[in-house]
Structures are given as C-alpha cells and as structure tokens.
Design a protein around this motif. Structure first.
Motif, PDB file in Angstrom:
ATOM      1  N   GLN A 100       0.826  -1.206   0.000  1.00 47.49           N
ATOM      2  CA  GLN A 100       0.000   0.000   0.000  1.00 47.49           C
ATOM      3  C   GLN A 100       0.862   1.259   0.000  1.00 47.49           C
ATOM      4  O   GLN A 100       1.847   1.338   0.734  1.00 47.49           O
ATOM      5  N   LEU A 101       0.465   2.215  -0.832  1.00 47.41           N
ATOM      6  CA  LEU A 101       1.090   3.537  -0.837  1.00 47.41           C
ATOM      7  C   LEU A 101      -0.026   4.568  -0.795  1.00 47.41           C
ATOM      8  O   LEU A 101      -0.848   4.640  -1.711  1.00 47.41           O
ATOM      9  N   ARG A 102      -0.049   5.343   0.278  1.00 49.25           N
ATOM     10  CA  ARG A 102      -1.080   6.371   0.435  1.00 49.25           C
ATOM     11  C   ARG A 102      -0.406   7.735   0.555  1.00 49.25           C
ATOM     12  O   ARG A 102       0.500   7.915   1.370  1.00 49.25           O
ATOM     13  N   GLN A 103      -0.874   8.679  -0.263  1.00 49.08           N
ATOM     14  CA  GLN A 103      -0.260   9.998  -0.324  1.00 49.08           C
ATOM     15  C   GLN A 103      -1.345  11.062  -0.155  1.00 49.08           C
ATOM     16  O   GLN A 103      -2.335  11.073  -0.890  1.00 49.08           O
ATOM     17  N   HIS A 104      -1.146  11.952   0.811  1.00 47.83           N
ATOM     18  CA  HIS A 104      -2.121  13.007   1.089  1.00 47.83           C
ATOM     19  C   HIS A 104      -1.421  14.365   1.056  1.00 47.83           C
ATOM     20  O   HIS A 104      -0.366  14.545   1.675  1.00 47.83           O
ATOM     21  N   PHE A 105      -2.041  15.295   0.346  1.00 50.74           N
ATOM     22  CA  PHE A 105      -1.467  16.619   0.159  1.00 50.74           C
ATOM     23  C   PHE A 105      -2.504  17.671   0.570  1.00 50.74           C
ATOM     24  O   PHE A 105      -3.659  17.607   0.138  1.00 50.74           O
ATOM     25  N   THR A 106      -2.071  18.627   1.372  1.00 50.07           N
ATOM     26  CA  THR A 106      -2.969  19.685   1.845  1.00 50.07           C
ATOM     27  C   THR A 106      -2.351  21.040   1.526  1.00 50.07           C
ATOM     28  O   THR A 106      -1.232  21.335   1.968  1.00 50.07           O
ATOM     29  N   LEU A 107      -3.080  21.848   0.754  1.00 48.67           N
ATOM     30  CA  LEU A 107      -2.575  23.144   0.320  1.00 48.67           C
ATOM     31  C   LEU A 107      -3.416  24.259   0.919  1.00 48.67           C
ATOM     32  O   LEU A 107      -4.642  24.284   0.761  1.00 48.67           O
ATOM     33  N   ALA A 108      -2.762  25.196   1.582  1.00 48.34           N
ATOM     34  CA  ALA A 108      -3.442  26.361   2.133  1.00 48.34           C
ATOM     35  C   ALA A 108      -3.737  27.366   1.010  1.00 48.34           C
ATOM     36  O   ALA A 108      -3.242  27.217  -0.120  1.00 48.34           O
ATOM     37  N   PRO A 109      -4.516  28.404   1.278  1.00 47.00           N
ATOM     38  CA  PRO A 109      -4.736  29.437   0.259  1.00 47.00           C
ATOM     39  C   PRO A 109      -3.420  30.042  -0.227  1.00 47.00           C
ATOM     40  O   PRO A 109      -2.503  30.279   0.567  1.00 47.00           O
ATOM     41  N   HIS A 110      -3.318  30.231  -1.527  1.00 51.09           N
ATOM     42  CA  HIS A 110      -2.146  30.820  -2.185  1.00 51.09           C
ATOM     43  C   HIS A 110      -0.901  29.931  -2.101  1.00 51.09           C
ATOM     44  O   HIS A 110       0.198  30.378  -2.454  1.00 51.09           O
ATOM     45  N   ALA A 111      -1.053  28.710  -1.665  1.00 50.25           N
ATOM     46  CA  ALA A 111       0.063  27.760  -1.698  1.00 50.25           C
ATOM     47  C   ALA A 111       0.124  27.100  -3.068  1.00 50.25           C
ATOM     48  O   ALA A 111      -0.905  26.921  -3.727  1.00 50.25           O
ATOM     49  N   THR A 112       1.341  26.739  -3.485  1.00 52.97           N
ATOM     50  CA  THR A 112       1.543  26.113  -4.792  1.00 52.97           C
ATOM     51  C   THR A 112       2.344  24.829  -4.620  1.00 52.97           C
ATOM     52  O   THR A 112       3.423  24.837  -4.017  1.00 52.97           O
ATOM     53  N   LEU A 113       1.815  23.738  -5.165  1.00 50.66           N
ATOM     54  CA  LEU A 113       2.522  22.459  -5.160  1.00 50.66           C
ATOM     55  C   LEU A 113       2.699  21.967  -6.581  1.00 50.66           C
ATOM     56  O   LEU A 113       1.734  21.907  -7.352  1.00 50.66           O
ATOM     57  N   GLU A 114       3.936  21.611  -6.913  1.00 50.38           N
ATOM     58  CA  GLU A 114       4.233  20.907  -8.156  1.00 50.38           C
ATOM     59  C   GLU A 114       4.690  19.504  -7.765  1.00 50.38           C
ATOM     60  O   GLU A 114       5.802  19.323  -7.267  1.00 50.38           O
ATOM     61  N   TRP A 115       3.824  18.538  -7.965  1.00 51.17           N
ATOM     62  CA  TRP A 115       4.083  17.137  -7.600  1.00 51.17           C
ATOM     63  C   TRP A 115       4.448  16.400  -8.887  1.00 51.17           C
ATOM     64  O   TRP A 115       3.594  16.066  -9.682  1.00 51.17           O
ATOM     65  N   LEU A 116       5.754  16.158  -9.063  1.00 49.83           N
ATOM     66  CA  LEU A 116       6.270  15.630 -10.327  1.00 49.83           C
ATOM     67  C   LEU A 116       7.090  14.358 -10.098  1.00 49.83           C
ATOM     68  O   LEU A 116       8.288  14.309 -10.402  1.00 49.83           O
ATOM     69  N   PRO A 117       6.474  13.316  -9.563  1.00 44.56           N
ATOM     70  CA  PRO A 117       7.230  12.090  -9.301  1.00 44.56           C
ATOM     71  C   PRO A 117       7.608  11.382 -10.592  1.00 44.56           C
ATOM     72  O   PRO A 117       6.990  11.585 -11.643  1.00 44.56           O
ATOM     73  N   GLN A 118       8.636  10.559 -10.515  1.00 41.25           N
ATOM     74  CA  GLN A 118       8.942   9.670 -11.627  1.00 41.25           C
ATOM     75  C   GLN A 118       7.820   8.631 -11.718  1.00 41.25           C
ATOM     76  O   GLN A 118       6.957   8.537 -10.845  1.00 41.25           O
ATOM     77  N   ASP A 119       7.841   7.843 -12.758  1.00 43.20           N
ATOM     78  CA  ASP A 119       6.789   6.847 -12.950  1.00 43.20           C
ATOM     79  C   ASP A 119       6.840   5.759 -11.874  1.00 43.20           C
ATOM     80  O   ASP A 119       7.866   5.538 -11.235  1.00 43.20           O
TER      81      ASP A 119
END
Length: 274
Positions: A100-119
């Motif tokens: 199992q792989l579980r990934q959770h991302f939480t972004l506040a207002p005006h936050a920027t996430l670039e999630w660019l994992p390899q394959d």
C-alpha cells in the motif's frame, strides 16, 4: 534476473513521511520533516531562489507485498514546493500480501505544489493499492501527475498477472472536484486497451486557453489521450506504449503550463538532467 522480492512475513515495512512547508520572508522552507522507516528526503535545493525543490527517496530496492507507506505533505499560505524523485517507484511481485502507498497533500490558500514524481513501475504479479488525495482551497495552485507503468515494456514483459487498485482524488474546500478509480485484476488490461502506460495530469486553477494549449501538445500520444476542464480543474488522461514519448509530452506540457499557473519560468529539476 528474477525480480521476486523475498517476503519473510505478511507485515512488511511500515513507513511514514510527514513534510510541512512554510514561507519565510524570502523563500519557502521545509519547516518540518518527520519520517519513520525507509522514507526520507534529500536536502532541499533552491535553483529559483524562492521555490523549494525537494527529492523524495522511496525505499531502496522498491516496495514489496506487506509494505505500507504513507506520505503526508502540507503547504502553508504563499509557500511553493516542487517535489520529484531520483528514480521510478517499483512494486515487486507479491506472493499474496498487498502493498500500500497512500499519499495526502494539503494546500493552504495561495500555496503552490508541483508534484512531479517519476513513474511507478508495477512488476508482473504485484498486488498494489495506491491512493493520492489532494486537498485544495479555492486559492491554491496545483500541478501534479500520476504515471503508471504496467510491467516492463522495454523488456517485452507485460503485466500478465497481478492486481492494481489506484485511486486519485482532488478536493476543493471540502467538495470533490475529481474522484477516479482504476482497478486491474488477473492481468486483464482490456479496460485500458492493453497499454502499458497509464497517466493522469492535473492542473488547478486552469482556463480555456490552458486547455487548448494542452490539447495541441497531446498529438505525440496518438488517439488515447484527451484533456477536460471542469470547475477550473484541468485533467489530462492518456494511455501509451512508449516511455520516452510519455516523458517528452509530460515535460512539454509542464513547461507550457508552469508560467501560466505560477508566473514562473520552467526550471528543470537537476535530477531530470542526469
């Protein structure tokens, strides 16, 4: 070479990684990094001075049946992080236990996430459950992709047996923008037209100009690719046969969208150039 992972017991690695980013006067910093088990990160890079570039390290050798990995990422207001990985994630053949792989991302207002994992490569016989959940606000900014490789096409090895459950969710202010599931069992790939590459790309917030620009760049992927725009969420989905084409198109689209999403020029992660 036999790629069977040795499972000595049902319960494998129990790994957790909790990352928290915050914005200081001049740049985004990794304010907190807590990990348990074989999940960690390298020292942050600052090729753009203010954006935090971070490389996430998966367990050495890959993920086997019984392993449970949980990644949690939080970004405070006005923070900006770009996260990628030095290499592909690997789920090896299991003798029964689920990985199992579980990934959770939480972004506040005006936050920027670039999630660019390899394959993520799923070896024949893998038994894997993957879940990626993004929690946004109306004023958050997200660019992310989810790239799956079924089998090892370069070795003419197909995902002829095994199980995959992949779930992708995007929520905005507590309301769902996207909930998608992909379930493959017994090596039956008919639901994805027997293609070894399955991908989804996400961009929020987006507009019609961004949608049209993405569609123009999908041509190399052929007929099994398309993009939609719903509630400001741009979603690209594709099936493919060639890894090099996938990488080229994904990076081309990222380079096109990044200035429109973040008002920043594309700066390739160093690891992509090695």
């Amino acid at each position: 070479m036999d790629t069977v992972a040795h499972e000595t017991h049902t319960r494998g690695w129990q790994a957790e990684l909790d990352l928290q980013f915050t914005r200081t006067t001049h740049k985004t910093v990794l304010a907190s990094s807590r990990h348990h088990g074989p999940l960690t990160v390298q020292r942050p890079f600052y090729p753009e001075n203010d954006v935090c570039h971070l490389y996430l390290l998966h367990p050495p050798g890959g993920i086997v049946g019984g392993d449970e990995l949980h990644i949690s990422v939080s970004l405070s207001e006005h923070s900006h992080a770009l996260i990628t990985m030095p290499g592909a994630g690997k789920f090896y053949r299991s003798r029964g236990p689920q990985a199992q792989l579980r990934q959770h991302f939480t972004l506040a207002p005006h936050a920027t996430l670039e999630w660019l994992p390899q394959d993520t490569i799923l070896f024949p016989g893998a038994n894997a459950t993957l879940q990626s959940v993004f929690h946004l606000t109306h004023e958050s900014h997200l660019f992310a992709w989810d790239l799956l490789c079924l089998g090892r096409p370069v070795l003419q090895e197909t995902f002829g047996h095994g199980t995959l459950q992949n779930r992708l969710e995007v929520w905005r202010d507590g309301q769902p923008l996207l909930i998608e599931r992909l379930k493959l069992q017994g090596g039956d790939l008919s639901s994805i037209a027997r293609h070894p590459w399955v991908g989804t790309l996400l961009c929020y917030p987006a507009n019609e100009n961004m949608l049209e620009g993405v569609r123009e760049r999908l041509t190399p992927l052929g007929n099994y690719a398309g993009a939609t725009l719903n509630d400001a969420l741009l979603t690209l989905r594709f099936l493919a046969d060639d890894n090099l084409v996938v990488q080229r198109v994904m990076r081309d689209i990222w380079q096109f969208l990044r200035p429109l999403l973040t008002q920043k020029s594309p700066v390739l992660p160093r690891i992509w150039q090695t």
